[in-house]
Design an enzyme around this catalytic site. Sequence first.
Site, PDB file in Angstrom:
ATOM      1  N   ARG A  18       0.831  -1.218   0.000  1.00  0.00           N
ATOM      2  CA  ARG A  18       0.000   0.000   0.000  1.00  0.00           C
ATOM      3  C   ARG A  18       0.858   1.257   0.000  1.00  0.00           C
ATOM      4  O   ARG A  18       0.571   2.216  -0.719  1.00  0.00           O
ATOM      5  CB  ARG A  18      -0.956   0.010   1.196  1.00  0.00           C
ATOM      6  CG  ARG A  18      -2.074  -1.005   1.086  1.00  0.00           C
ATOM      7  CD  ARG A  18      -2.973  -1.005   2.308  1.00  0.00           C
ATOM      8  NE  ARG A  18      -2.186  -1.218   3.505  1.00  0.00           N
ATOM      9  CZ  ARG A  18      -2.380  -0.591   4.671  1.00  0.00           C
ATOM     10  NH1 ARG A  18      -3.346   0.293   4.812  1.00  0.00           N
ATOM     11  NH2 ARG A  18      -1.624  -0.848   5.705  1.00  0.00           N
ATOM     12  N   ASN A  36      -6.158  -2.799   2.175  1.00  0.00           N
ATOM     13  CA  ASN A  36      -6.088  -4.243   2.331  1.00  0.00           C
ATOM     14  C   ASN A  36      -7.498  -4.796   2.475  1.00  0.00           C
ATOM     15  O   ASN A  36      -8.345  -4.178   3.115  1.00  0.00           O
ATOM     16  CB  ASN A  36      -5.285  -4.620   3.584  1.00  0.00           C
ATOM     17  CG  ASN A  36      -3.803  -4.420   3.412  1.00  0.00           C
ATOM     18  OD1 ASN A  36      -3.282  -4.383   2.304  1.00  0.00           O
ATOM     19  ND2 ASN A  36      -3.101  -4.281   4.522  1.00  0.00           N
TER      20      ASN A  36
END
Length: 89
Positions: A18, A36
């Site tokens: 990320r 996520n």
Amino acid sequence: MRRVKILVSGRVQGVYFRYFTERKAEELGVMGSVRNLDSGQVEIIAEADDATLNAFIHWCHKGPITARVDSVDISELASDTPLIGFVRN
């Protein structure tokens, strides 16, 4: 502008995927978000012109060196209102 949802599978959680996705998006000028999922995948919403989006999607197939990308699924989304910035959730 084109908006897509990108689902990335593999070893993509706990490896700074990320963080590096956010950095790449900011570098290219892609708007959207990354998060996520409970499934172990990473979900990216990305909006940009075709050339920029294609470059970003190409990067998503590799990801950062710490990750292992097994598959990338892309679906088109409606882009009613423009996205602003890129958010890491």
